[in-house]
Design a protein around this motif. Structure first.
Motif, PDB file in Angstrom:
ATOM      1  N   TYR A   4       0.841  -1.132   0.008  1.00 32.72           N
ATOM      2  CA  TYR A   4       0.038  -0.143   0.045  1.00 32.72           C
ATOM      3  C   TYR A   4       0.839   1.462  -0.051  1.00 32.72           C
ATOM      4  O   TYR A   4       1.897   1.337   0.648  1.00 32.72           O
ATOM      5  N   ASP A   5       0.349   2.351  -0.636  1.00 30.25           N
ATOM      6  CA  ASP A   5       1.036   3.682  -0.772  1.00 30.25           C
ATOM      7  C   ASP A   5       0.673   4.288   0.903  1.00 30.25           C
ATOM      8  O   ASP A   5       1.833   4.888   1.258  1.00 30.25           O
ATOM      9  N   VAL A   6      -0.376   3.887   1.455  1.00 28.28           N
ATOM     10  CA  VAL A   6      -0.441   4.369   2.888  1.00 28.28           C
ATOM     11  C   VAL A   6      -1.622   3.528   3.388  1.00 28.28           C
ATOM     12  O   VAL A   6      -2.419   3.011   2.954  1.00 28.28           O
ATOM     13  N   ILE A   7      -1.176   3.038   4.598  1.00 26.03           N
ATOM     14  CA  ILE A   7      -2.091   2.534   5.552  1.00 26.03           C
ATOM     15  C   ILE A   7      -2.581   3.494   6.373  1.00 26.03           C
ATOM     16  O   ILE A   7      -1.601   4.010   7.404  1.00 26.03           O
ATOM     17  N   LEU A   8      -3.910   3.874   6.772  1.00 31.18           N
ATOM     18  CA  LEU A   8      -4.560   4.923   7.067  1.00 31.18           C
ATOM     19  C   LEU A   8      -5.572   4.478   8.188  1.00 31.18           C
ATOM     20  O   LEU A   8      -6.612   4.183   7.858  1.00 31.18           O
ATOM     21  N   THR A   9      -5.144   4.431   9.530  1.00 29.03           N
ATOM     22  CA  THR A   9      -6.221   4.153  10.541  1.00 29.03           C
ATOM     23  C   THR A   9      -7.198   5.338  10.592  1.00 29.03           C
ATOM     24  O   THR A   9      -6.997   6.490  10.288  1.00 29.03           O
ATOM     25  N   GLY A  10      -8.391   4.851  11.286  1.00 27.74           N
ATOM     26  CA  GLY A  10      -9.360   6.162  11.194  1.00 27.74           C
ATOM     27  C   GLY A  10      -8.945   7.097  12.030  1.00 27.74           C
ATOM     28  O   GLY A  10      -8.989   8.363  11.825  1.00 27.74           O
ATOM     29  N   ASP A  11      -9.118   6.816  13.464  1.00 27.56           N
ATOM     30  CA  ASP A  11      -8.828   8.267  14.350  1.00 27.56           C
ATOM     31  C   ASP A  11      -8.240   7.604  15.880  1.00 27.56           C
ATOM     32  O   ASP A  11      -8.751   7.858  16.758  1.00 27.56           O
ATOM     33  N   LEU A  12      -7.139   7.120  15.623  1.00 24.79           N
ATOM     34  CA  LEU A  12      -6.450   6.722  16.676  1.00 24.79           C
ATOM     35  C   LEU A  12      -5.972   8.017  17.683  1.00 24.79           C
ATOM     36  O   LEU A  12      -5.532   7.907  18.682  1.00 24.79           O
ATOM     37  N   CYS A  32     -13.543  -2.701  21.365  1.00 29.92           N
ATOM     38  CA  CYS A  32     -13.136  -1.757  20.171  1.00 29.92           C
ATOM     39  C   CYS A  32     -13.314  -2.650  19.054  1.00 29.92           C
ATOM     40  O   CYS A  32     -13.107  -3.795  19.022  1.00 29.92           O
ATOM     41  N   ILE A  33     -13.418  -1.979  17.912  1.00 37.24           N
ATOM     42  CA  ILE A  33     -13.336  -2.641  16.423  1.00 37.24           C
ATOM     43  C   ILE A  33     -12.905  -1.964  15.349  1.00 37.24           C
ATOM     44  O   ILE A  33     -12.716  -0.571  15.439  1.00 37.24           O
ATOM     45  N   ALA A  34     -12.326  -2.478  14.463  1.00 42.19           N
ATOM     46  CA  ALA A  34     -11.675  -1.794  13.346  1.00 42.19           C
ATOM     47  C   ALA A  34     -12.121  -2.539  12.142  1.00 42.19           C
ATOM     48  O   ALA A  34     -12.092  -3.794  11.833  1.00 42.19           O
ATOM     49  N   HIS A  35     -12.658  -1.819  11.036  1.00 40.91           N
ATOM     50  CA  HIS A  35     -12.771  -2.221   9.632  1.00 40.91           C
ATOM     51  C   HIS A  35     -11.948  -1.851   8.660  1.00 40.91           C
ATOM     52  O   HIS A  35     -11.953  -0.493   8.495  1.00 40.91           O
ATOM     53  N   ALA A  36     -11.553  -2.580   7.563  1.00 44.43           N
ATOM     54  CA  ALA A  36     -10.581  -2.240   6.739  1.00 44.43           C
ATOM     55  C   ALA A  36     -11.207  -2.172   5.544  1.00 44.43           C
ATOM     56  O   ALA A  36     -11.965  -3.108   4.819  1.00 44.43           O
ATOM     57  N   VAL A  37     -10.743  -1.190   4.611  1.00 49.74           N
ATOM     58  CA  VAL A  37     -11.307  -1.133   3.164  1.00 49.74           C
ATOM     59  C   VAL A  37     -10.255  -0.941   2.224  1.00 49.74           C
ATOM     60  O   VAL A  37      -9.201   0.158   2.585  1.00 49.74           O
ATOM     61  N   ALA A  38      -9.774  -1.877   1.231  1.00 50.62           N
ATOM     62  CA  ALA A  38      -8.957  -1.612   0.338  1.00 50.62           C
ATOM     63  C   ALA A  38      -9.229  -0.967  -0.918  1.00 50.62           C
ATOM     64  O   ALA A  38     -10.011  -1.486  -1.554  1.00 50.62           O
ATOM     65  N   ILE A  39      -8.569   0.274  -1.180  1.00 51.38           N
ATOM     66  CA  ILE A  39      -9.009   1.156  -2.352  1.00 51.38           C
ATOM     67  C   ILE A  39      -7.703   1.272  -3.492  1.00 51.38           C
ATOM     68  O   ILE A  39      -6.754   1.600  -2.904  1.00 51.38           O
ATOM     69  N   GLU A  40      -8.175   0.822  -4.679  1.00 48.95           N
ATOM     70  CA  GLU A  40      -7.034   0.907  -5.524  1.00 48.95           C
ATOM     71  C   GLU A  40      -7.295   1.520  -6.730  1.00 48.95           C
ATOM     72  O   GLU A  40      -8.704   1.199  -7.332  1.00 48.95           O
ATOM     73  N   ASN A  41      -6.171   2.074  -7.554  1.00 47.69           N
ATOM     74  CA  ASN A  41      -6.564   2.635  -8.801  1.00 47.69           C
ATOM     75  C   ASN A  41      -6.137   1.419  -9.693  1.00 47.69           C
ATOM     76  O   ASN A  41      -5.414   0.445  -9.501  1.00 47.69           O
ATOM     77  N   LYS A  89      -2.692   3.178  -3.897  1.00 43.23           N
ATOM     78  CA  LYS A  89      -3.446   1.802  -3.202  1.00 43.23           C
ATOM     79  C   LYS A  89      -3.185   2.331  -1.631  1.00 43.23           C
ATOM     80  O   LYS A  89      -2.454   2.595  -1.126  1.00 43.23           O
ATOM     81  N   VAL A  90      -4.546   2.238  -1.244  1.00 41.61           N
ATOM     82  CA  VAL A  90      -4.902   2.857  -0.056  1.00 41.61           C
ATOM     83  C   VAL A  90      -5.549   1.842   0.982  1.00 41.61           C
ATOM     84  O   VAL A  90      -6.444   1.126   0.486  1.00 41.61           O
ATOM     85  N   LEU A  91      -5.011   1.473   2.221  1.00 45.77           N
ATOM     86  CA  LEU A  91      -5.940   0.677   3.140  1.00 45.77           C
ATOM     87  C   LEU A  91      -6.535   1.367   4.091  1.00 45.77           C
ATOM     88  O   LEU A  91      -5.435   2.147   4.972  1.00 45.77           O
TER      89      LEU A  91
END
Lengths: 334, 334
Positions: free
Chosen positions: B228-236, B325-334, B302-304
């Motif tokens: 991934y170009d970046v793995i981005l958590t929501g709001d830690l 707590c919970i975390a959901h991941a979405v992979a977004i790609e060009n 490529k973003v996670l």
């Protein structure tokens, strides 16, 4: 190839099977007309817990574990759990699932939650996103009264139109399986606000959304209401059921096969629930007990379950807002 | 043919396109580093409404309408709207959608809601249940402080670990479309409770669920974090990001491309947000502004996106409970 029918309905290509159901209810519900159909009737409101919220959570956790066990599977076999409840931040569902290692989706649809969870679970199965998914919902009279109305200790009078929140939970396990009953269609509701502001008449407020979703379902599928053995709304109660029937009559829809879970779960006169029942657990526990049993033994073969939710909060009521409502329909057929 | 990968991940056959996004934020967010990327920055916290709750609802409603407009469609073209927020009974989402005639699914995932909504919306598209679905989430600093902490009028001191709830909303329109970016995978989180009880350190509490979902995603897909170009958590936020990084290092995962939306939206020193930001609107407005822009112009390919939620309620905290707590991941790609 789209699976959409009309404006709000999805018709499944490979209808998911409801493999197993389980229901856990409180003592009062166990003494009602459906008493013999519930898997577990708790002996008191606490269920061995120190707070009503923890009790609700344990009721839901027990229902989920039991349904998965009845399906012949383990928790780790479940690909998605869809669950919701009425408590602030849906805490009953979260704490119930804390010890269950299952990918979890939290839903909020007020008392429409069980049908919404069934709808989402069915899509994950038909879409090949999941082999096994669960749909669950819970409510608890004591936790709901405390949060939405008054502390029980006040001994407040209830209005004649108020419904009794069911203490109970239901869980259904859906999967790719050849045994009926199958979820064949879902009709997802829009938010309908009839302008009603009386938070003690939620059945009346929700009736419009129930009628709207039933009409959309019949239009989208081209079915007549008589196609179903029973059309069952979630928890409109006595007043809401009568309003919904009237609204359906205005659209020339026959309602001789129409009933409401909120009118079925208590002996309303003898059990002092004059307007019937409500709560996410009402529709969930009614479906996961008597209705599922009737489908399995072919007493019923075609059921349209239409759970209804009043999307208010105590704060929106205090701010003078009317009550937005929603209803989600699930067609279940042998 | 199953689309499941490993234990928690779905790989789409026909990856849904993110057709358009819109973001609406408050004045403080507009003055932060991402200010130029937001579609609308409100001039004050009220946004012309009489309460903060109504203001949040209007911000969300505006973001949804704008995203749909930018996608070149009308509200009536949308088959499903997935939305949630932090308010009791998710009232911001319900009132925001009251005038939108769209089949509606209410979600509760606390600050993980936007990624959860994207996950559900993507399944409806890939499964041929929907042609167009929206995913949205909102939060508001004032409505959140009032509900979760203290009335603003008290002027309470904030702890050094507390995060600033973002006033803002984001909405993404997903559809069957040939233009990138595409949602290629989703990894749905399990509920993880590390036993942390400090409701003023939600970043620290959520870090374990973020790491758990990232590890599950990498294991399920067989990808290295460097994919991934970046793995981005929501709001830690600052503290949670550091804990998450540490947890990933323990699993020998390289974190040089890892960041957190809660660390990006404010100038944390200058804007007095020492531990960064939080709220459903944080990840939603960050993704729907800068990240989506960067994907569209191929600055990122490529973003996670891994949104994280603390599933506590003020009541469960008062009852001495730890924070699931919970975390959901979405992979977004060009």
């Amino acid at each position: 190839m789209t699976k959409r029918l009309g404006t709000q309905t999805v018709a499944f290509n490979s209808p998911p099977s409801i493999i197993a159901c389980a229901s856990v209810v409180g003592n009062k519900e166990g003494q009602g007309p459906l008493g013999q159909y519930f898997d577990i009737v708790t002996s008191d409101a606490e269920y061995g817990q120190k707070s009503w919220e923890k009790s609700e959570s344990k009721i839901l956790n027990t229902a989920c574990n039991l349904a998965i066990e009845k399906s012949g599977h383990k928790n780790s076999d479940i690909n998605f759990s869809f669950s919701g409840d009425l408590l602030n931040q849906c805490s009953s569902s979260h704490f119930a699932h804390r010890d269950m290692p299952i990918p979890f989706v939290g839903l909020y649809g007020a008392c429409s939650t069980f049908a919404l969870a069934m709808s989402m679970a069915a899509m994950t199965i038909d879409g090949d996103f999941s082999t096994l998914s669960t749909a669950a919902a819970s409510s608890h009279f004591c936790s709901a009264e405390k949060q939405f109305r008054f502390p029980l200790e006040y001994g407040s009078r209830r209005t004649p139109s108020s419904q009794w929140t069911v203490t109970g939970a239901g869980c259904a396990v859906l999967g790719q399986h050849n045994l009926p009953p199958f979820v064949t269609h879902i009709t997802t509701g829009k938010i309908i606000d009839m302008g009603i502001k009386d938070a003690n008449n939620m059945g009346g407020a929700m009736a419009g959304s129930a009628a709207d979703t039933i009409i959309a379902h019949l239009n989208d599928t081209g079915r007549d209401s008589s196609y179903y053995d029973v059309i069952l709304t979630g928890d409109l109660g006595i007043i809401g059921r009568d309003v919904c029937r009237e609204l359906l009559h205005q659209d020339k829809i026959d309602t001789s096969n129409y009933d409401d879970c909120g009118c079925m779960i208590f002996y309303n006169t003898r059990q002092d629930t004059p307007s019937g029942a409500s709560g996410c657990g009402c529709c969930a526990s009614t479906f996961c007990s008597k209705i599922f049993t009737d489908l399995k033994n072919s007493t019923l073969n075609k059921v349209l379950l239409v759970a209804t939710g009043a999307l208010l909060s105590p704060l929106t009521t205090m701010q003078g807002e009317s009550i937005p409502c929603i209803a989600h329909a699930v067609a279940i057929e042998n």
